[in-house]
Design an enzyme around this catalytic site. Structure first.
Site, short mmCIF file in Angstrom:
data_model
loop_
_atom_site.label_atom_id
_atom_site.label_comp_id
_atom_site.label_asym_id
_atom_site.label_seq_id
_atom_site.Cartn_x
_atom_site.Cartn_y
_atom_site.Cartn_z
CB CYS A 5 43.48 60.20 36.45
SG CYS A 5 42.63 60.38 38.00
N GLY A 32 40.46 55.53 33.63
CA GLY A 32 39.45 56.17 34.46
C GLY A 32 38.10 56.21 33.79
CG ASN A 106 47.97 59.34 36.61
OD1 ASN A 106 48.77 58.71 35.96
ND2 ASN A 106 47.27 58.79 37.58
N GLY A 107 48.02 60.80 39.79
CA GLY A 107 48.95 60.54 40.88
C GLY A 107 48.31 60.92 42.20
CE1 TYR A 249 43.86 45.09 36.02
CE2 TYR A 249 44.18 47.25 37.00
CZ TYR A 249 43.34 46.29 36.48
OH TYR A 249 42.00 46.52 36.39
P1 AMP Z 1 40.87 40.59 43.29
O1 AMP Z 1 39.70 39.91 42.73
O2 AMP Z 1 40.49 41.65 44.31
O3 AMP Z 1 41.93 39.68 43.81
O4 AMP Z 1 41.54 41.44 42.12
C1 AMP Z 1 42.37 40.84 41.18
C2 AMP Z 1 41.88 41.08 39.80
O5 AMP Z 1 41.62 42.48 39.60
C3 AMP Z 1 42.90 40.67 38.78
O6 AMP Z 1 42.25 40.02 37.71
C4 AMP Z 1 43.55 41.97 38.35
O7 AMP Z 1 43.82 41.94 36.97
C5 AMP Z 1 42.54 43.03 38.67
N1 AMP Z 1 43.13 44.21 39.34
C6 AMP Z 1 44.32 44.31 39.95
N2 AMP Z 1 44.51 45.54 40.46
C7 AMP Z 1 43.42 46.26 40.16
C8 AMP Z 1 43.03 47.60 40.42
N3 AMP Z 1 43.81 48.44 41.07
N4 AMP Z 1 41.81 47.98 39.95
C9 AMP Z 1 41.02 47.11 39.29
N5 AMP Z 1 41.34 45.83 39.03
C10 AMP Z 1 42.52 45.41 39.46
#
Ligand code: AMP
Length: 480
Positions: A5, A32, A106-107, A249
Site C-alpha cells: 500500500c 494501491g 503499508n507492510g 519494481y
Molecule cells: P509475470 O507476467 O507474472 O511474469 O509478471 C511479470 C511482470 O509483472 C513484469 O512486467 C513486472 O514488471 C510485473 N510485476 C512484477 N511484480 C509485480 C507485482 N508484485 N505486482 C504486479 N506486477 C508485477
C-alpha cells in the site's frame, strides 16, 4: 493479510488537509488501486471517508469538503487476491477512552495472528481480519496507560514484521517505520507544514522538499500546528531489511528511497545487466513501463561497447489497461497482456531483439511478449531481466504469487528460457542488486529471490538471528 500500500500524513498551519492528502494519494496511486481513504482531525473530532477503487473514484468534492481539519492521514490499498472488500479499506479508525485513532499501514505483520489472540483474550473485539486493526487495538490499549511515545514504543515491542505507518492520534500525526525499515517512509517539508509519506514523489506532488527518510525503528511526530516535528529513535537494530523489490519494481522511478533515486538505481541495474550478460543484437526494447529505466541503462552500456545497436520503443502500451495482476485467472491474465502491449512491426521485423524487463513472476508477460515479437517478425528474441529469479513468495507486503505459481520456483533460467521460447534468457545477480543499492546483502530483504527471510515466518528459513517477538513467542508474551 498482505498490505502492499501507500501511506501519507500531513500537519499544516493554514490550510485544510483533505486536498493535499488527496493529491498525495494520487501520487501514490501506483502503490494501491483497490481502495483509498482519508482521516482528518479538526481539533475536536475525527472525520473519515473511505471509498473503493482509484483515488479519483473514491472521493468527490463534497467528500473532501466534509473532511475538516488541518491534520490528517491517507491510504491507498493494493488489490490482493480474493479480498475486494470495503471492510479492508483504510485508514482504520477507532474512538476509545483517550481519544480517536486513525492508522494507515503499508507492510505485513508476521505475528498478527498471535498478537490478535493476545488482544482478544484481553477483551478486544475485532471487526476485520486485517493486521492493521491489531496494531490499532494494541496502540489504543497502550495509550490508556502511557504517553504517546511510550505507547508507540510498547506497541512496537509486540509487533514482528514489516510496517510503515502513518498514525493520527487526535490531532497529532505521526510516521513510524519498522525496526528493519522494510517498507519505505520519508519526511517532507511543505510551505506551511510537514508530511510523512511512503515515497518522496508524494512530497514533490505537494510542492514540498524531501527532508530525509524516516529511519528504521524511528517515530516522527508532527506538531499539530505544522510548525515542526520531533524524532524518537525507539528501536535500534544492527541490521536493516530494506526491500530491494521496491527499487526494482514497486516504487516510482522519480522517488528517492533510502537515499537513492529509484530511476538511477534502475539504470545502474541495467548497466550491470549488460556487463553480466550483454548479447549483441540489432535492437534493444524495453517492456513498458517496468523495463524502461533498465533498458536505457543497458542500452547506454551496450552503446559504449558497440555502436551498432539501436534502442527503440517497440512495444506500445495501452495505458487504460490496469496491472495484469488484477486479472483473477491465468486465462484472463494472458488476454490482458495482449490488450496491454502491442508491437510496432517495423522496429522488430527481420531483426534480432533484446527485450528488457525488471522481473519475471509467473512468466506470463514475458512468454506472451516473446510470442508477440516473433509474430511481428523478430528473427531472434533475447530476454534480459533486471533482478534475480523470483523463487519464493513475499510475506512482507508485495503480492508476488504463491510458490506454485512462480515460474522460477523449480526451474533453472535455461528451462524458463525454453518455456517462454526465448533465444536466450539471463537474470541479474544478487551481488549486482546489493552493489547498485550501495548496501550489504545482509541489510536487504532478498526473501523472494533467496527463500530466506529476515523475519521468523512459519515454515520458511530465515537469514538472520531474529530479534523481537516472533510468530510463536508473541502469544507467550501475553502473560507478561
Ligand atoms: P509475470 O507476467 O507474472 O511474469 O509478471 C511479470 C511482470 O509483472 C513484469 O512486467 C513486472 O514488471 C510485473 N510485476 C512484477 N511484480 C509485480 C507485482 N508484485 N505486482 C504486479 N506486477 C508485477
Amino acid at each position: 493479510m498482505d498490505e502492499k500500500c501507500g501511506v501519507v500524513g500531513v500537519a499544516l498551519s493554514e490550510r485544510e488537509s483533505a486536498r493535499p492528502l488527496y493529491y498525495a494519494l494520487y501520487a501514490l496511486q501506483h502503490r494501491g488501486q483497490e481502495s483509498a481513504g482519508i482521516v482528518t482531525h479538526d481539533g475536536f473530532q475525527q472525520h473519515s471517508h473511505l471509498g473503493m477503487g482509484l483515488v479519483g473514484d473514491a472521493f468527490d468534492a463534497a467528500d473532501l469538503e466534509r473532511l475538516a481539519g488541518s491534520v490528517g492521514i491517507g491510504h491507498v490499498r493494493y488489490p490482493t487476491a480474493g479480498s475486494v472488500d470495503a471492510s479492508c479499506a483504510q485508514p482504520f479508525s477507532v474512538s476509545f477512552k483517550s481519544g480517536s485513532l486513525g492508522l494507515s499501514h503499508n507492510g505485513n505483520l508476521v505475528n498478527a495472528g498471535a498478537a490478535r489472540e493476545e488482544l482478544a483474550e484481553l477483551g478486544h473485539a475485532f471487526t476485520s481480519d486485517g493486521d492493521t486493526e491489531v496494531i490499532a487495538h494494541a496502540l489504543a490499549r497502550n495509550l490508556l496507560e502511557g504517553d504517546l511515545v511510550d505507547a508507540v514504543a510498547d506497541t512496537m515491542s509486540r509487533l514482528h514484521g514489516s510496517y510503515s505507518l502513518t498514525i493520527a492520534h487526535d490531532d497529532t500525526v505521526m510516521g513510524l517505520r519498522d525496526p528493519e525499515g522494510n517498507r519505505p517512509l520519508c519526511l517532507g517539508e511543505l510551505d506551511d507544514g510537514y508530511a510523512v509519506a511512503s515515497e518522496s514523489a508524494a512530497i514533490d506532488a505537494l510542492g514540498g522538499e524531501l527532508v530525509r527518510d524516516v529511519r528504521p525503528g524511528e517515530l516522527v511526530v508532527l506538531a499539530p500546528d505544522g510548525s515542526g516535528y520531533e524524532c524518537h529513535q525507539l528501536v535500534e537494530r544492527d541490521r536493516t531489511a530494506h526491500c530491494f523489490f521496491e527499487h526494482v519494481y514497486f516504487a516510482r522511478p522519480d522517488s528517492t528511497i533510502d537515499g537513492r533515486l529509484v530511476y538511477d538505481t534502475r539504470r545502474e541495474l541495467g548497466r550491470k545487466l549488460w556487463a553480466e550478460s550483454g548479447v549483441e543484437t540489432d535492437v534493444i526494447l524495453p517492456v513498458p513501463d517496468s523495463g524502461r529505466a533498465f533498458a536505457s541503462g543497458y542500452a547506454a552500456a551496450a552503446g559504449e561497447a558497440s555502436a551498432d545497436v539501436s534502442f527503440a520503443e517497440g512495444l506500445m502500451k495501452n495505458r487504460y489497461v490496469g496491472r495484469t495482476f488484477i486479472m483473477p485467472t491465468q486465462d484472463e491474465r494472458e488476454r490482458a497482456v495482449r490488450l496491454k502491449l502491442n508491437p510496432i512491426k517495423s522496429t522488430v521485423e527481420g531483426k534480432t531483439v533484446t527485450l528488457i524487463d525488471d522481473s519475471i513472476v509467473r512468466g506470463t508477460t514475458s512468454s506472451q511478449l516473446v510470442g508477440l515479437l516473433r509474430e511481428a517478425g523478430a528473427s531472434a528474441v533475447h530476454l534480459r531481466i533486471g533482478s534475480p529469479p523470483i523463487v519464493a513468495p513475499c510475506y512482507m507486503g508485495i503480492d508476488m504469487a504463491s510458490r506454485e505459481e512462480l515460474v522460477a520456483a523449480d526451474r533453472t533460467p535455461t528451462e524458463i528460457g525454453e518455456l517462454i521460447d526465448a533465444d536466450s534468457l539471463a537474470y541479474l545477480s544478487r551481488a549486482a542488486i546489493a552493489d547498485a543499492l550501495g548496501a550489504s546483502r545482509a541489510d536487504l530483504c532478498l526473501g523472494c529471490v533467496t527463500g530466506e527471510y529476515p523475519y521468523d515466518i512459519e515454515g520458511e528459513a530465515t537469514d538472520r538471528e531474529v530479534v523481537g517477538p516472533t510468530a510463536a513467542s508473541a502469544s507467550a508474551s501475553a502473560d507478561d
